[in-house]
Design an enzyme around this catalytic site. Structure first.
Site, PDB file in Angstrom:
ATOM      1  N   LYS A 259      28.785  91.360-103.022  1.00 22.78           N
ATOM      2  CA  LYS A 259      29.568  91.367-103.903  1.00 22.78           C
ATOM      3  C   LYS A 259      29.280  90.325-105.173  1.00 22.78           C
ATOM      4  O   LYS A 259      28.622  89.434-104.884  1.00 22.78           O
ATOM      5  CB  LYS A 259      31.066  91.077-103.326  1.00 22.78           C
ATOM      6  N   ARG A 333      35.364 100.374 -92.685  1.00 17.91           N
ATOM      7  CA  ARG A 333      35.521 101.756 -92.130  1.00 17.91           C
ATOM      8  C   ARG A 333      34.457 101.821 -90.778  1.00 17.91           C
ATOM      9  O   ARG A 333      34.891 102.611 -89.975  1.00 17.91           O
ATOM     10  CB  ARG A 333      35.176 102.818 -93.072  1.00 17.91           C
TER      11      ARG A 333
END
Length: 486
Positions: A259, A333
């Site tokens: 990130k 996920r």
């Protein structure tokens, strides 16, 4: 200190109307309160305050705060109970003013809804300052009068539940590691005889063949933990439980798909799903709700290292499906895939998962509401009705086949962990991915990325991690347990 509410007048003219507690206090001070209010200028607007000193020896400082219209109920346009929200916001403002005056105790006018008043007081005063030497003075809010003490106590428990989630989310990632998160929850549940907590180590995770979860964890020096909570509140311990699943990434660097550094510190709260569902179970236990609940939280860090997932790697989930990891920052996920497979072991009445899953959810709804993707209208109705009462809103999002195709058309594996059109409908493709690991007919996925933190949108929460939607989950459980009872 004392916090009293006042309604705005229905028409432009006419005096504003005090609550019944305000009226009683005004009689106690021989009408001086009304007198002072009348010389203070126009009636108080919603959330605005006047402070009076020296009116009564028991209450050297009295804060009068505007509650808005008297009979504000459910606002269909806003999807919440406006009256309750007004009380929460007003009481929070009043209590903070008492705190600024460094008065250690405040009595709070129930304002016609003691539960909402207690939530406003306890949520409004909370601030994470564990690690500071200079702390704000501690203020203990109490109910003024004794008429609604049961509702007040319920509000305190609801708010403390959300504050627990705020604490876990706000704390630095070196203080809340996977094992420390699990131990903190275990300690909170220690006093309940009908709760069992299992802190499952990496070896157990491996025997469960949770390859997707382990692939995320392996990039970090912190070992992963699978936290499993059994709350047996139901009359029959064999009744089908509600299963809560929460994403527990205690720090998310993005992994190899790193990130940007700006704002990365906020990713200490990427375990917000685990924090809210575990706090909801702690609250359900405190309220002794008559329902069985199982909580599952896969806990780990997502870090870049020589052992981390690489873009393009293929991993195998618990149900045998293979997943191409096209972006290591779509890691939540992967954890949830294995935890959702495991959740099907319990013959659940319903499976509800919560996760700070996608930046796309924040783009779609901002901090106004939690996005809910569900295959069950029954489940949606319960969540929605709970959120109207708590003011911590939910909004239904689509689970179309349209999105499923975008994750199942994958070159190397059964699924890709991102949609093939990259950013388009990112929250929806993430939900479609999760759906591939669900066979239960009542399942809901709550994407809480947009409601993770609060700047100033929710007036009764200070700036920082929000702990949303803990109270909505608790209210949902309470409604479900009433259903089972009837």
């Amino acid at each position: 200190g004392l916090v009293l509410g006042i309604y705005s007048s229905e028409k432009d003219e006419g005096a504003a109307q005090l609550t019944s507690a305000g009226d009683a206090f005004d009689r106690l001070v021989s009408g001086k309160l009304r007198e002072l209010l009348s010389v203070c200028g126009p009636p108080l607007k919603k959330g605005k305050t006047h402070i009076f000193h020296g009116l009564h020896q028991d209450f050297p400082s009295v804060v009068v705060v505007g509650l808005g219209k008297k009979n504000a109920g459910v606002n269909e346009q806003e999807n919440w109970n406006e009256g309750k929200e007004n009380i929460r916001a007003a009481v929070a403002v009043g209590c903070r003013q008492i705190q600024d005056l460094e008065i250690p105790c405040v009595e709070v006018d129930p304002c016609g809804d003691a539960q909402a008043a207690a939530e406003g007081a306890v949520l409004g005063l909370y601030e994470y300052n564990e690690l500071k030497q200079k702390k704000k003075p501690v203020v203990t809010p109490q109910l003024h009068g004794s008429a609604e003490s049961e509702a007040w106590q319920k509000g305190v428990i609801y708010a403390e539940g959300q504050n627990l989630a705020r604490y876990l989310m706000e704390a630095p990632a070196n203080y809340i590691t996977p094992i420390k998160f699990a131990e903190h929850i275990e300690q909170k549940l220690r006093s309940f005889s009908n709760v069992k907590v299992h802190i499952r180590p990496e070896s157990w995770i491996a025997t469960q063949q949770m390859g997707a979860f382990l692939s995320v964890a392996k990039g970090s020096a912190e070992p992963p933990i699978f936290l499993e909570i059994h709350y047996l509140g139901g009359a029959n311990t064999n009744d089908s439980p509600l299963v809560f699943v929460g994403k527990g990434v205690t720090f998310d660097s993005g992994g190899i798909s790193l990130k940007p550094s700006s704002g990365m510190d906020a990713m200490r709260a990427d375990m917000g799903g685990a924090a809210t569902v575990c706090s909801a179970i702690v609250t359900a236990a405190a309220l002794n709700l008559p329902l069985n609940i199982i909580g599952l939280a896969p806990l780990c860090e997502n870090m870049p290292s020589g052992k981390a997932n690489k873009p393009g790697d293929v991993v195998r989930a618990r149900n045998g499906k293979t997943i191409q990891v096209d972006n290591t920052d779509a890691e939540g996920r992967l954890l949830l895939a294995d935890a959702l497979c495991y959740a099907h072991n319990f013959n659940a009445r319903a499976i509800v998962n919560a996760a700070t899953l996608t930046g796309a959810m924040d783009v779609a709804l901002g901090s106004a509401a939690t996005g809910v993707f569900t295959n069950s209208s029954w489940l949606w109705t319960h969540l929605y009705e709970a959120s109207v009462l708590t003011g911590d809103r939910v909004w239904r999002m689509p689970l179309f086949e349209h999105y499923t195709k975008q994750v199942t058309e994958c070159p190397l594996a059964d699924l890709s962990n991102i949609g093939k059109y990259s950013r388009a409908g990112g929250a929806c493709t993430a939900a479609a991915f999760l759906k591939e690991f669900v066979t239960a007919s009542h399942w809901a996925h709550l994407d809480i990325a947009g409601v993770m933190s609060n700047k100033d949108e929710v007036p009764y929460l200070r700036k920082g991690m929000a702990g949303r939607p803990t109270r909505t989950l608790v209210e949902f459980v309470a409604r479900l347990s009433q259903d089972s009872h009837n």
